[in-house]
Design a protein around this motif. Sequence first.
Motif, PDB file in Angstrom:
ATOM      1  N   VAL A 149       0.930  -1.241   0.037  1.00 22.52           N
ATOM      2  CA  VAL A 149      -0.053  -0.026   0.101  1.00 22.52           C
ATOM      3  C   VAL A 149       0.860   1.120   0.016  1.00 22.52           C
ATOM      4  CG1 VAL A 149      -2.103  -0.760   1.203  1.00 22.52           C
ATOM      5  CG2 VAL A 149      -0.277  -0.030   2.522  1.00 22.52           C
ATOM      6  N   ALA A 150       0.413   2.289  -0.702  1.00 23.51           N
ATOM      7  CA  ALA A 150       1.144   3.377  -0.669  1.00 23.51           C
ATOM      8  C   ALA A 150       0.290   4.598  -0.882  1.00 23.51           C
ATOM      9  CB  ALA A 150       1.989   3.588  -1.583  1.00 23.51           C
ATOM     10  N   THR A 151       0.823   5.749  -0.325  1.00 22.87           N
ATOM     11  CA  THR A 151      -0.247   7.224  -0.762  1.00 22.87           C
ATOM     12  C   THR A 151       1.164   8.236  -1.353  1.00 22.87           C
ATOM     13  OG1 THR A 151      -1.556   6.652   0.961  1.00 22.87           O
ATOM     14  CG2 THR A 151      -1.419   9.098   0.203  1.00 22.87           C
ATOM     15  N   ALA A 152       0.624   8.790  -2.458  1.00 20.94           N
ATOM     16  CA  ALA A 152       1.467   9.829  -2.975  1.00 20.94           C
ATOM     17  C   ALA A 152       0.787  10.980  -3.765  1.00 20.94           C
ATOM     18  CB  ALA A 152       2.823   9.202  -3.818  1.00 20.94           C
ATOM     19  N   SER A 153       1.543  12.186  -3.727  1.00 20.26           N
ATOM     20  CA  SER A 153       0.868  13.103  -4.675  1.00 20.26           C
ATOM     21  C   SER A 153       1.517  13.056  -6.203  1.00 20.26           C
ATOM     22  CB  SER A 153       1.179  14.310  -3.901  1.00 20.26           C
ATOM     23  OG  SER A 153       0.808  14.193  -2.834  1.00 20.26           O
TER      24      SER A 153
END
Length: 512
Positions: free
Chosen positions: A421-425
Amino acid sequence: MAKDRVFIFDTTLRDGEQTPGASLTTKEKIKIALQLEHLGVDIIEAGFPRTSPGDLEAVREVSKNVKTPIICGLARSTKRDIDDVYEALKKAKRARVHVFLATSSIHRKYKLKKAKSEILASSIEAVKYARKKFGDVEFSPEDASRTEPDFLAQVVEAVIKAGAGTVNIPDTVGYSVPQEFGGIIKRLKEDVSNIDKAVISVHCHNDLGLGVSNSLAAVFNGARQVECTINGLGERAGNAALEEVIMALKMRKDLYGDLKTGIKTKELYKTSKLVSKLTGIAVQPNKAIIGLNAFSHESGIHQDGVLKKRVTYEIIRPQDVGFKGSNIVLGKLSGRHAFSAKLKELGYDLEQSELDQAFLRFKTLADKKKKIFDEDLATIVENELATIPEEYKLIDFSVTSGKKIKPTASVEIKKGREKLVATASGDGPIDACFKTIDKAIGVKGKLADYKVNAVTSGKDALGEASVKIKFKDGIVIGRGSSTDVIEASVLAYVNAINHLALRNKKLKKKTK
Ligand code: KIV
Ligand code: ZN
């Protein structure tokens, strides 16, 4: 051999597999080879065994499964390469080795650093060695079309004397034009004293879009084997497309004479679909003979003409190439039977598990989209069925974007039992998704090309995304489709990473 027989040498599994982005498993190669047998090709070039143990195994497995066509393996002019082809084809009912060595001044000077005399000697030695192991030997002077005509004739004469039964004249970089290429064949027929002892073959690349035209010019001047690929796949811009060569010979007997091949043209459409499904390389809609638009008439004048008399605007009957398009449009209430019948009509012959998977996908789409057209179904089959192992599987994603907020995405991807899982802009919602996928998987890709096309018209149209991504290990392509273009893009990106994973696995095997 009959003078009016043209042998069809299919190299989809060898040169075709060199198409950027294409890669086939052994199982997929066997499937294609069996369909090529059904289609009626004379020779199947199944691979280049020396390049990797995987290729050797694929050639061996194809040769065990295919009965009628000759199975051929490619080899450079070295004993090791020829030995590997021998190893791969030990069990083949009919085997051929295809030995090549470049002859042009450019290749001699920059690639091989060898004099003409050395090239000549190596070619003879390789063919003689190959003849000790194979009854059927083909020789290719690579880059023949850029070779000095006298030297080319000298090499051709020598390899026939050494035992080559087929001499293939490649236009390796697709540089030649029909008048010139036809002239090369004519001259060889005039200048090579023993030319009648071999079949003259041609192998034309499509860098100037002339692969098929050059092949036909060669046949017109006496070539009797054409090397080609389904859908024109192949290195760079590809090879001459088998379906185009065949239909030109069939439709223009007034020019070429009543030349015979073993091809059952009604199998062309199905073969094309299978190859496009398994390689993941889509056929452009306006592709001659087997493109989705090849038999559709858009302008009113044309439609009117065809209705009055088909030959006004249609030179080929769709059913002659196995195209059975109908007006049935599927929808939410269509059942499995209608779905499967429609896919068969479109040329797709799926295994039960694939059919089940495609049917599920169809139902999901039908919930979002009122009418499902042929193009939608083709996209489902070609994009959605995992033709390559899904090492990384997209579980979920979300993205927020707006005029005043920085686009940010989250993804959940599964690798075996592991959850990534990951979150980025990013600069936009798509960029944010791609960066997040990179972060989750631990790779860094640079987008080299990105396209989204609406497969059909309307607000609920299925969108097809294709991406070309540069990773440090090379370039891969990926495709995905959905009625939501962001989801289509995310699926395409993950598909590209799966292609990368497959390629790296193959490379690892190769270097072991
Ligand atoms: O294009 C080419 O020259 C080839 C040879 C190996 C025949 O693919
Ligand atoms: Zn080639």
